[in-house]
Design a protein around this motif. Structure first.
Motif, PDB file in Angstrom:
ATOM      1  N   PHE A   1      31.231  36.638  38.806  1.00 59.16           N
ATOM      2  CA  PHE A   1      30.213  37.688  38.850  1.00 59.16           C
ATOM      3  C   PHE A   1      30.668  38.974  39.535  1.00 59.16           C
ATOM      4  N   HIS A   2      31.749  38.924  40.300  1.00 63.83           N
ATOM      5  CA  HIS A   2      32.115  40.084  41.111  1.00 63.83           C
ATOM      6  C   HIS A   2      33.590  40.426  40.950  1.00 63.83           C
ATOM      7  N   ARG A   3      33.863  41.712  40.973  1.00 63.03           N
ATOM      8  CA  ARG A   3      35.238  42.185  41.101  1.00 63.03           C
ATOM      9  C   ARG A   3      35.468  42.422  42.580  1.00 63.03           C
ATOM     10  N   VAL A   4      36.493  41.780  43.128  1.00 61.61           N
ATOM     11  CA  VAL A   4      36.621  41.669  44.578  1.00 61.61           C
ATOM     12  C   VAL A   4      37.993  42.156  45.021  1.00 61.61           C
TER      13      VAL A   4
ATOM     14  N   HIS B   1      44.417  46.342  42.996  1.00 57.15           N
ATOM     15  CA  HIS B   1      43.294  46.550  43.913  1.00 57.15           C
ATOM     16  C   HIS B   1      42.418  45.308  44.074  1.00 57.15           C
ATOM     17  N   GLY B   2      42.288  44.523  43.016  1.00 57.00           N
ATOM     18  CA  GLY B   2      41.388  43.380  43.097  1.00 57.00           C
ATOM     19  C   GLY B   2      41.396  42.558  41.831  1.00 57.00           C
ATOM     20  N   VAL B   3      40.431  41.624  41.739  1.00 59.33           N
ATOM     21  CA  VAL B   3      40.385  40.679  40.639  1.00 59.33           C
ATOM     22  C   VAL B   3      38.936  40.256  40.439  1.00 59.33           C
ATOM     23  N   GLY B   4      38.602  39.890  39.200  1.00 57.29           N
ATOM     24  CA  GLY B   4      37.262  39.388  38.906  1.00 57.29           C
ATOM     25  C   GLY B   4      36.539  40.242  37.886  1.00 57.29           C
ATOM     26  N   PHE B   5      35.556  39.644  37.235  1.00 56.02           N
ATOM     27  CA  PHE B   5      34.763  40.301  36.199  1.00 56.02           C
ATOM     28  C   PHE B   5      33.455  40.742  36.845  1.00 56.02           C
TER      29      PHE B   5
END
Length: 727
Positions: A618-621, A579-583
């Motif tokens: 900073f974002h899960r995108v 679905h996405g990637v990022g912390f």
């Protein structure tokens, strides 16, 4: 080897016929191996030069102290190198006075400049052109001998870079008090995260054999204003504080002292147990307090100008005050009380995290330290890494900067490139340092930059400091590669004045290191200034971080998971799925954005405002998120990986075009390392793309080449003997 010279009175050499303030020449024809770093002092043929010339005649310089003799020696070395003939050095002026150096106490000829050096402190200097008895002259004046030495190095830098001396009038003083190299060197000469061979310090032969390299190390540091060296690893061995090893440290302190460099030692918090035979290291225990006082007295009896202690405690398994239910402040103050009578300081590292803590690792240092603001004694600095995780290719600035107004915070940069390709990748760190130093904390409104925090001007702290984890070893180049010398150099220049331009510093370094020819300087500076961003692109674009292989951190490892702790894995940080990637560190995720001042937190918290280069920090995108370029996130990610490789190829082409303009040995060495970098950048790109594509199942953009191997190929690659980690 840089020539060493006598410290005694100098014989009457031939008259110095002139110094040339504009020195334009192609690279020196002699074979070079990098040992001279940026202090090459290359001879220039006057027949090939034009422009402003100034007659300096003889040099008038005192020689009563070791530092005064160091300044005289450096002038003689530099001027002889430039012109092929040595200056006449005097203690008292001859009829023709041309270059006068000293302090009001060491030279009567400096007394008229006493008022002009007011406010420059103990390390500042005045460098100006004057008229004396109808003759042009230059004056280097300071309150202390070390300021004179810094002024000498500044003059030599101007001459090396071809700067005109017309109307010269420079008043300089360091903006930061403690400018320190942290050597992560062990007593067996292994250097943790070191990529330039073994430790420079040969503990086995000290104190009887004083390697000339120790003096040349001190000269190089003094030339850029570094005034301290922590000799041993923060993962300290208690033996470093034993009488046997203290005697060895004395020898280094004696060699460094003329160049204004104090020695410091990393202290193991449990040393009272391991060396003193005590049952505890509890900072509230009177026996422990007495042991540290007596140890400090012992050290200062041997090294009267000992700087103090650096401490890593309660992090990555190191002992510390929390083992006894005490705070970091109590631990730091224990040692601060011990060194206070001698004028020493304690540098207490804020790099702390524990796998028992279930929250976002990026939050842990802030959570442990911010509540202790104001509890540390006034001779303690809290040493904070530039970012909240661990020297990544790009991180946001650490949220502690600006959050502890009653505590002096000391910046910790990494000069050795643990996460940036080791010594073989050309990655100029000046832009990274500049990016962090210019970041606005908004602690006291707009303009509350990190630089102002660490220099003490934001909160009015008298004590200030900056540390760089050294990239120096016993390799002939000192740093493992010719271009990694630039990172040592840039750190020193920015430590002196954190408001300087990384580009200007690179320009000076290239002119001194390779060539003063404008086209060569422009080409090489152009390579350097984009090199860090290229490394971010092919390693960790768009805010990704900690994707390196486990342990040694060499090569890509976005698939790394399992092991003893989650925050030593890559999957902990990127959290990619189909679905996405990022912390997600927003107010809806881990909440780490809340550790920043409100204006900064609002920017980082908003996916529409956060800088794209920190998006996935900073974002899960979602993979289809539309980027500023108009591309979906997945397409942009692949584009950046490829762009990083292309930049390295462009650096190769630029450097190849400089064949014949840079001496052949160094040109060949750099060219070979660029080939390594190009291959490893491609490896990073292909392995990372293959991994993330296996997660999201998306097709590659039409203009992007697929990785030449399946993911399993990259996952199977092993590097058990990568340098910098393990034996």
């Amino acid at each position: 080897m840089l020539p060493l010279t006598s410290r005694r009175s100098d014989p009457p050499w031939g008259l110095l016929v002139g110094l040339l303030a504009l020195l334009l020449c192609v690279a020196d024809a002699r074979a070079e191996d990098g040992y001279d770093v940026w202090m090459r002092y290359v001879h220039a043929d006057p027949a090939r030069l034009d422009g402003y010339r100034v007659r300096l005649g003889d040099v008038v310089a005192p020689d009563a102290t070791q530092t005064q003799r160091a300044a005289r020696d450096e002038l003689r070395r530099g001027l002889t190198g430039f012109l092929g003939t040595a200056p006449r050095l005097h203690v008292a002026p001859p009829a023709a006075r041309a270059l006068l150096i000293g302090t009001p106490e060491s030279s009567p000829w400096i007394l008229p400049f006493r008022q002009e050096i007011e406010g420059l402190g103990e390390e500042g200097f005045l460098l100006r052109e004057v008229r004396i008895d109808g003759r042009d002259a230059l004056v280097i004046a300071a309150h202390r001998d070390i300021g004179v030495l810094y002024g000498v190095f500044h003059l030599l830098r101007l001459l090396q870079t071809g700067t005109s001396l017309d109307g010269l009038h420079v008043r300089e003083a360091p903006r930061i008090k403690l400018r320190v190299l942290n050597h992560w060197d062990n007593l067996d000469r292994y250097v943790e995260r070191g990529y330039a061979g073994r430790s420079l310090w040969d503990w086995q032969t000290l104190p009887d054999w004083e390697d000339p390299r120790y003096t040349d190390y001190a000269r190089a540091n003094a030339s850029i204003g570094i005034n301290g060296a922590v000799l041993n690893n923060v993962n300290a061995d208690a033996l470093s504080l034993s009488p046997r090893y203290l005697r060895k440290a004395v020898a280094l302190a004696d060699l460094f002292r003329p160049y204004g460099i104090r020695v410091y030692l990393s202290a193991r918090f449990s040393a009272p147990i391991e060396l003193g035979g005590l049952a505890t290291a509890d900072p509230r225990d009177p026996g422990v307090q007495r042991w540290w006082r007596e140890k400090a007295d012992e050290i200062y009896a041997l090294i009267p100008d000992f700087g103090g202690f650096l401490v890593k405690a309660n992090s990555e398994g190191q002992p510390g005050p929390q083992d006894y239910g005490r705070t970091h402040a109590e631990g730091a103050n224990l040692l601060a009380d011990a060194v206070r009578p001698h004028g020493g300081v304690v540098m207490w590292r804020a790099f702390v995290y524990a796998h028992e803590v279930p929250e976002d690792r990026a939050k842990q240092a802030y959570n442990e330290f911010v509540g202790l603001d104001g509890n540390f004694h006034d001779n303690v600095l809290v040493q904070v890494k530039n970012g909240p995780v661990d020297f990544q290719p790009r991180e946001p600035f650490h949220p502690l900067f600006g959050a502890m107004p009653r505590t002096p915070l000391m910046m910790e940069f990494q000069i050795t490139k643990e996460y940036l390709g080791f010594a073989t990748h050309l990655v100029y760190l000046g832009p990274l340092y500049e990016e962090v130093l210019r970041a606005d904390t908004h602690a006291r409104g707009s303009g509350s930059t990190v630089a102002r925090v660490i220099e003490g001007s934001l909160e009015g702290h008298a004590l200030s400091g900056i540390a760089g984890v050294a990239n120096i070893g016993d390799d002939r180049t000192w740093s493992g590669s010719h271009f990694d010398q630039a990172n040592w150099y840039a750190f020193g220049r920015l430590a002196w004045n954190p408001h300087q331009s990384a580009r200007d510093i690179a320009t000076d370094w290239v002119a001194m290191t390779f060539s003063r020819a404008p086209d060569v300087v422009a080409s090489v500076v152009g390579m350097m200034m984009g090199s860090r961003e290229a490394a971010v692109d092919y390693m960790t674009p768009l805010g990704l971080h900690h994707l390196m292989a486990r342990g040694h951190h060499y090569g890509p490892g976005p698939w790394v998971d399992g092991g003893p702790r989650a925050d030593w894995t890559s999957v902990y940080y990127h959290r990619a799925n189909r679905h996405g990637v990022g912390f997600d560190r927003t107010s809806r995720g881990s909440g780490s954005v809340s550790q920043y001042a409100p204006p900064v937190a609002r920017t980082f918290d908003d996916i529409g405002q956060v800088p794209e280069n920190l998006l996935l920090w900073f974002h899960r995108v979602p993979w289809q998120h539309r980027m500023g370029s108009g591309r979906p996130l997945w397409n942009e990610l692949v584009h950046r990986y490829t762009r990083g490789v292309s930049y390295v190829e462009a650096m190769q082409a630029t450097w190849d075009g400089l064949r014949g303009r840079v001496d052949a040995p160094r040109h060949q060495h750099v060219a070979a390392f660029l080939r390594i970098q190009r291959d490893e950048a491609q490896w990073w790109r292909d392995a990372s793309v293959a991994y993330f594509q296996s997660i999201n199942g998306l097709a590659l953009p039409a203009d992007e080449a697929p990785p030449p191997h399946p993911l399993a190929y990259y996952q199977a690659l092993q590097s058990p003997y990568a340098p910098g980690d393990g034996r």
